[in-house]
Design a protein around this motif. Structure first.
Motif, PDB file in Angstrom:
ATOM      1  N   ASN A  72       0.810  -1.221   0.000  1.00 25.13           N
ATOM      2  CA  ASN A  72       0.000   0.000   0.000  1.00 25.13           C
ATOM      3  C   ASN A  72       0.845   1.273   0.000  1.00 25.13           C
ATOM      4  OD1 ASN A  72       0.879   0.150   2.628  1.00 25.13           O
ATOM      5  ND2 ASN A  72      -1.159   0.110   3.544  1.00 25.13           N
ATOM      6  N   SER A  73       2.183   1.137   0.069  1.00 28.37           N
ATOM      7  CA  SER A  73       3.054   2.313   0.042  1.00 28.37           C
ATOM      8  C   SER A  73       3.664   2.555  -1.345  1.00 28.37           C
ATOM      9  CB  SER A  73       4.170   2.170   1.078  1.00 28.37           C
ATOM     10  OG  SER A  73       5.078   1.164   0.695  1.00 28.37           O
ATOM     11  N   PRO A  99       5.389   6.827   8.010  1.00 25.14           N
ATOM     12  CA  PRO A  99       4.243   6.042   8.477  1.00 25.14           C
ATOM     13  C   PRO A  99       2.887   6.628   8.088  1.00 25.14           C
ATOM     14  CG  PRO A  99       5.309   7.156  10.313  1.00 25.14           C
ATOM     15  CD  PRO A  99       6.156   7.393   9.107  1.00 25.14           C
ATOM     16  N   TYR A 100       2.811   7.924   7.854  1.00 19.26           N
ATOM     17  CA  TYR A 100       1.541   8.560   7.491  1.00 19.26           C
ATOM     18  C   TYR A 100       1.602   8.949   6.022  1.00 19.26           C
ATOM     19  CZ  TYR A 100       1.260   8.647  12.514  1.00 19.26           C
ATOM     20  OH  TYR A 100       1.257   8.280  13.835  1.00 19.26           O
ATOM     21  N   ASN A 104       1.690  16.082   5.240  1.00 25.01           N
ATOM     22  CA  ASN A 104       2.194  17.184   4.410  1.00 25.01           C
ATOM     23  C   ASN A 104       3.613  16.913   3.927  1.00 25.01           C
ATOM     24  OD1 ASN A 104      -0.151  18.643   4.612  1.00 25.01           O
ATOM     25  ND2 ASN A 104       0.514  19.792   6.406  1.00 25.01           N
ATOM     26  N   SER A 105       4.413  16.272   4.748  1.00 26.69           N
ATOM     27  CA  SER A 105       5.799  15.962   4.396  1.00 26.69           C
ATOM     28  C   SER A 105       5.965  14.443   4.373  1.00 26.69           C
ATOM     29  CB  SER A 105       6.740  16.591   5.424  1.00 26.69           C
ATOM     30  OG  SER A 105       8.058  16.246   5.147  1.00 26.69           O
ATOM     31  N   VAL A 106       6.075  13.890   3.195  1.00 28.52           N
ATOM     32  CA  VAL A 106       6.148  12.447   3.038  1.00 28.52           C
ATOM     33  C   VAL A 106       7.557  12.062   2.593  1.00 28.52           C
ATOM     34  CG1 VAL A 106       5.245  10.477   1.738  1.00 28.52           C
ATOM     35  CG2 VAL A 106       3.709  12.292   2.455  1.00 28.52           C
ATOM     36  N   SER A 107       8.134  11.046   3.232  1.00 26.79           N
ATOM     37  CA  SER A 107       9.448  10.532   2.838  1.00 26.79           C
ATOM     38  C   SER A 107       9.260   9.377   1.857  1.00 26.79           C
ATOM     39  CB  SER A 107      10.210  10.017   4.055  1.00 26.79           C
ATOM     40  OG  SER A 107      10.405  11.048   4.981  1.00 26.79           O
ATOM     41  N   ARG A 138      -6.129   6.079  -4.081  1.00 29.34           N
ATOM     42  CA  ARG A 138      -6.466   6.129  -2.651  1.00 29.34           C
ATOM     43  C   ARG A 138      -5.792   7.322  -1.980  1.00 29.34           C
ATOM     44  NH1 ARG A 138      -3.350   4.399   1.231  1.00 29.34           N
ATOM     45  NH2 ARG A 138      -2.131   3.060  -0.129  1.00 29.34           N
ATOM     46  N   LEU A 139      -4.510   7.543  -2.287  1.00 29.06           N
ATOM     47  CA  LEU A 139      -3.764   8.612  -1.643  1.00 29.06           C
ATOM     48  C   LEU A 139      -4.208  10.004  -2.089  1.00 29.06           C
ATOM     49  CD1 LEU A 139      -0.206   7.011  -1.859  1.00 29.06           C
ATOM     50  CD2 LEU A 139      -1.530   7.432   0.224  1.00 29.06           C
TER      51      LEU A 139
END
Length: 141
Positions: A72-73, A99-100, A104-107, A138-139
């Motif tokens: 899912n990532s 993890p989220y 707003n800030s995604v790694s 989904r995202l």
């Protein structure tokens, strides 16, 4: 061809019973192996929930690193088919490591798999790209 392909750094497909026998201990209850590939010592396995990356380290290979990338990532997949000469086929997955997933800030990170010239990467690409497309919807909804 399997040993030569492994020496050249290319993955080759492994039968499900063999994958279950060798790597079943890494599965969580209820998880099922869909397909898997192996180098000489290293492997990656696609289950119904994640990619399991197995890296046997050192001369003896007794030290093992096991990492997971949850399906899912995965948000993007690229494929390069084999060219002329020594080029091999490649699939690169891009995935979210934070993890989220809607923060707003995604790694993010990426991981590249190399396959031999004669290996048909199209089915793996379409499977992973289908997962990425669903995740993107989904995202971004």
């Amino acid at each position: 061809m399997g040993l030569l392909s492994g020496l050249l750094g290319n993955y080759s497909e492994v039968a499900l019973p063999e994958l279950q026998r060798q790597y079943g201990v890494y599965l969580v209850p209820g998880e099922e192996i869909r397909l898997g590939f192996k180098l000489i010592r290293d492997a990656f396995i696609l289950t119904d929930d994640r990619l399991i990356l197995i890296d046997h380290q050192g001369v003896t290979g007794k030290k093992t690193r096991v990492a997971s990338i949850h399906l899912n990532s995965i948000y993007e997949v690229t494929m390069e088919t084999a060219g002329m000469g020594f080029e091999d086929s490649e699939i690169t997955i891009h995935y979210i490591t934070s993890p989220y997933h809607k923060a707003n800030s995604v790694s993010t990170s990426s991981y590249k798999f190399e396959f031999g010239k004669k290996f048909n990467v199209q089915p793996i690409y379409t499977t992973l790209m289908g997962i990425a497309a669903e995740n993107s919807k989904r995202l971004n909804s």
